[in-house]
Design a protein around this motif. Sequence first.
Motif, mmCIF file in Angstrom:
data_model
loop_
_atom_site.group_PDB
_atom_site.id
_atom_site.type_symbol
_atom_site.label_atom_id
_atom_site.label_comp_id
_atom_site.label_asym_id
_atom_site.label_seq_id
_atom_site.Cartn_x
_atom_site.Cartn_y
_atom_site.Cartn_z
ATOM 1 N N CYS A 250 0.828 -1.208 0.000
ATOM 2 C CA CYS A 250 0.000 0.000 0.000
ATOM 3 C C CYS A 250 0.860 1.254 0.000
ATOM 4 C CB CYS A 250 -0.925 0.010 1.222
ATOM 5 S SG CYS A 250 -2.019 -1.424 1.314
ATOM 6 N N GLY A 251 0.449 2.251 -0.772
ATOM 7 C CA GLY A 251 1.219 3.479 -0.887
ATOM 8 C C GLY A 251 1.051 4.443 0.261
ATOM 9 N N HIS A 252 0.220 4.088 1.247
ATOM 10 C CA HIS A 252 -0.034 4.983 2.376
ATOM 11 C C HIS A 252 -0.619 4.152 3.504
ATOM 12 C CE1 HIS A 252 -1.720 8.372 4.643
ATOM 13 N NE2 HIS A 252 -0.965 9.159 3.906
ATOM 14 N N ASP A 253 -0.302 4.505 4.750
ATOM 15 C CA ASP A 253 -0.794 3.720 5.884
ATOM 16 C C ASP A 253 -2.308 3.770 6.016
ATOM 17 O OD1 ASP A 253 1.751 2.972 6.472
ATOM 18 O OD2 ASP A 253 1.938 4.127 8.324
ATOM 19 N N LEU A 254 -2.929 4.901 5.700
ATOM 20 C CA LEU A 254 -4.388 4.975 5.774
ATOM 21 C C LEU A 254 -5.035 4.083 4.717
ATOM 22 C CD1 LEU A 254 -4.976 8.788 6.482
ATOM 23 C CD2 LEU A 254 -4.921 6.877 8.103
ATOM 24 N N ILE A 255 -4.400 3.974 3.565
ATOM 25 C CA ILE A 255 -4.868 3.037 2.539
ATOM 26 C C ILE A 255 -4.747 1.611 3.064
ATOM 27 C CG2 ILE A 255 -4.329 2.081 0.255
ATOM 28 C CD1 ILE A 255 -3.571 4.903 -0.634
ATOM 29 N N ALA A 256 -3.629 1.335 3.743
ATOM 30 C CA ALA A 256 -3.422 0.000 4.314
ATOM 31 C C ALA A 256 -4.469 -0.317 5.376
ATOM 32 C CB ALA A 256 -2.021 -0.088 4.911
ATOM 33 N N SER A 257 -4.861 0.687 6.161
ATOM 34 C CA SER A 257 -5.887 0.485 7.183
ATOM 35 C C SER A 257 -7.205 0.064 6.550
ATOM 36 C CB SER A 257 -6.076 1.775 7.990
ATOM 37 O OG SER A 257 -7.129 1.649 8.921
ATOM 38 N N GLY A 258 -7.571 0.735 5.454
ATOM 39 C CA GLY A 258 -8.784 0.354 4.735
ATOM 40 C C GLY A 258 -8.677 -1.034 4.130
ATOM 41 N N ALA A 259 -7.484 -1.373 3.628
ATOM 42 C CA ALA A 259 -7.274 -2.695 3.036
ATOM 43 C C ALA A 259 -7.440 -3.798 4.082
ATOM 44 C CB ALA A 259 -5.889 -2.768 2.405
ATOM 45 N N MET A 260 -6.974 -3.535 5.296
ATOM 46 C CA MET A 260 -7.118 -4.519 6.374
ATOM 47 C C MET A 260 -8.588 -4.782 6.678
ATOM 48 S SD MET A 260 -3.942 -3.316 8.829
ATOM 49 C CE MET A 260 -4.185 -4.582 10.075
ATOM 50 N N GLN A 261 -9.400 -3.728 6.622
ATOM 51 C CA GLN A 261 -10.832 -3.888 6.852
ATOM 52 C C GLN A 261 -11.462 -4.730 5.749
ATOM 53 O OE1 GLN A 261 -12.760 -3.107 9.401
ATOM 54 N NE2 GLN A 261 -14.554 -3.946 8.343
#
Length: 303
Positions: A250-261
Motif C-alpha cells: 500500500c502506498g499509504h498507511d491509511l490506505i493499508a488500514s482500509g485494506a485490512m478492513q
Amino acid sequence: MKQRINIVELARQLGLSVSTVSKALNGRADVSDATRQRVREAAEQCGFSPDPAGRRLRRQSSETIGFVLSPPQSHFAHPFFLDLLTGIDRALEKTSFQLVIVTARTVETELDSFRRLVEQQRVDAVMFGRTRRDDERIRYLQERNLPFVTLGRSVTGNPFPFVDIDRTVAGRNGTARFIGLGHRRIGLLSTPGYLMMSHYLQEGYRAALAAARLPFDPALVIECAFGEEGGLEGARRLLALERPPTAIMCGHDLIASGAMQAVVETGQRAGTDVAIIGCDNHPLGPYLNPPLTTFSAPTIEAG
C-alpha cells in the motif's frame, strides 16, 4: 515598565546619527565593532527593537515563506506534513523569516492558493509537496520567477531545487519482502496516479517483480484515493479477482488500514491470510490489529 523608544530617541541618547545606529543594529561592516557593541547594549537596556514592518519595507521583502498544504487533508494536516513543518520551522528559527501555512481546498483550485500568495506579494518564497508529473504549480512559479523548493520531483519545466523521499525504495523493498516470504500474487494499492510519488512506487513494485522473474499483472495494480475509504474500495476490488493476491503493498498507511478492513470482510485475517505493508509510518499503525508493517523516512530532517 519602561516606555519603548524609537530609533531617533535612541540615537539622541547615544549622541549618534540615526543612520549610524541603524547600521550598527543591522551589523553593517562600515561601523566599528566598539560602536556596534555600544548601540546594541543601549538598545537592550532601553528595550528597543527595530520596527519589523519598516525593515521589510526598506528591504522590499515580506520575510515570509509560504508552505501550501496540498489536498486532500483529512484533518488539519497528515502527521507526515506536521513533522515536515516542524523541520522547516527549526531551520528558520535563527533567520528573519517566518513560515505561513496555506491549505488548498481541492486539487483543481490549488493553483489559486499560489496566485494569492504570489500576486499579493505575501511571500518571498514557496514550498509544497505532492509533486505531479505535469505540475502547473511549478510552471506558474517559474513563469513568475519566484524562488521555490518542493518535496518531490517532477518532469515539469526547467530543473528546480527539491528534497525527495524516494518511493521507489518502498515499492521495491516492500514487494521484495513479500516475494521472500513466498508470495507470488502481490497486489499494489497505489496513491493517485497523477502524483510523482505514485509513479516511483509503481516503478519499484515492477522492478521487484522483474528481479524475481514474476509476471506483471495490471489487474493487481489499483490507484486509489488517500484515506481508509480509498484503501477499502481498492482492496475489495483486488480480493474480488478470480485469483486474488495473497499480499498487498500500500502506498499509504491509511490506505493499508482500509485494506485490512476489506480483508476482514472476506472472513480472513490481515497479516495471516493476506499480508499487508503500508507507507509513511502513521501514528495509528501500531494500534491496528495486527500492528501494521510500514516504511518510515526522516521527515523532520527533510523539512
